[in-house]
Design a protein around this motif. Structure first.
Motif, short mmCIF file in Angstrom:
data_model
loop_
_atom_site.label_atom_id
_atom_site.label_comp_id
_atom_site.label_asym_id
_atom_site.label_seq_id
_atom_site.Cartn_x
_atom_site.Cartn_y
_atom_site.Cartn_z
N LEU A 117 -5.30 -3.83 -3.37
CA LEU A 117 -3.89 -3.96 -3.76
C LEU A 117 -3.32 -5.33 -3.45
O LEU A 117 -2.43 -5.80 -4.15
CB LEU A 117 -3.04 -2.87 -3.09
CG LEU A 117 -3.37 -1.45 -3.56
CD1 LEU A 117 -2.60 -0.45 -2.73
CD2 LEU A 117 -3.04 -1.30 -5.03
N VAL B 33 -5.24 4.60 -8.06
CA VAL B 33 -4.52 4.08 -6.88
C VAL B 33 -5.28 4.43 -5.60
O VAL B 33 -5.41 3.59 -4.70
CB VAL B 33 -3.06 4.59 -6.84
CG1 VAL B 33 -2.39 4.24 -5.52
CG2 VAL B 33 -2.28 4.01 -8.02
N ALA C 80 2.43 6.36 -6.90
CA ALA C 80 1.39 7.09 -7.62
C ALA C 80 1.64 8.60 -7.58
O ALA C 80 1.54 9.28 -8.61
CB ALA C 80 0.02 6.77 -7.03
N THR D 287 0.82 -1.21 0.00
CA THR D 287 0.00 0.00 0.00
C THR D 287 0.86 1.26 0.00
O THR D 287 0.63 2.18 -0.80
CB THR D 287 -0.96 0.00 1.20
OG1 THR D 287 -1.80 -1.17 1.10
CG2 THR D 287 -1.81 1.25 1.26
N ALA E 224 2.55 1.69 -3.39
CA ALA E 224 1.61 2.14 -4.42
C ALA E 224 1.28 3.62 -4.25
O ALA E 224 1.24 4.37 -5.24
CB ALA E 224 0.32 1.30 -4.37
#
Length: 190
Positions: free
Chosen positions: A189, A180, A160, A153, A156
């Motif tokens: 995710l 995202v 992003a 997480t 990501a």
């Protein structure tokens, strides 16, 4: 004498704050001492009353840049119906993308850390662990699986924002942030 020490401490903090904002905007190589001192309202000559070298200032500024935004996480998540969604909404946003000077140092400084190394890189490691510690309970607890979900997480979300900044305020950038953010909110995710 006491007033002088207080003034020096206030000046020191102002220099570090300015340097932290500048390195979040342009990286650790970019801001020069003269630029930082001028922006702090001080003369270049006074720099060595506060720091032994530019590297010393940058190391302290990196620590500040990393911890500044982390202090906002409890404010974002406290009392929220869905704390993870609240965190994702603030972090993976156009506002965060468009304001690197006050944004997360983990995003802004990620590519600089291998070159900087030393104390700055250690501060970066510590900050990543703090974010993981915030995320892990929001993703299921304190077991290995929750740690894995927190790692994915965080990666990501940071990725992003980093990619969105590289693209600038464009439809593609907005799409990455939206996708995202929604994946984090919906826990898709992992």
């Amino acid at each position: 004498m006491r007033h002088s020490k207080e003034d020096k401490a206030a000046s020191h903090e102002r220099i570090v704050d300015v340097a932290a904002a500048r390195i979040r905007e342009s990286g650790t190589e970019q801001p020069g001492v003269a630029e930082i001192m001028r922006a702090a309202g001080l003369t270049h000559g006074g720099f060595y009353k506060h720091f032994g070298s530019r590297d010393e200032l940058i190391a302290e500024a990196v620590k500040r840049a990393l911890t500044d935004s982390e202090s906002r996480v409890p404010e974002l998540t406290a009392g929220a119906e869905d704390p993870l969604a609240a965190f994702a909404d603030a972090y993976v946003s156009a506002a965060h993308r468009d304001d690197p000077a006050s944004g997360c140092g983990v995003v802004a400084l990620g590519t600089d850390m291998p070159r900087v190394g030393g104390l700055a890189q250690e501060a970066y490691r510590v900050q990543v662990e703090r974010y993981l510690a915030h995320l892990q309970p929001l993703l299921g607890g304190d077991d290995d699986e929750a740690r894995r979900r927190a790692t994915v997480t965080l990666s990501a979300m940071v990725g992003a924002v980093m990619i969105a900044r590289a693209l600038g305020p464009t439809p593609g950038s907005d799409e990455i942030l939206r996708d995202v953010r929604e994946a984090v909110r919906e826990r898709r995710l992992v």
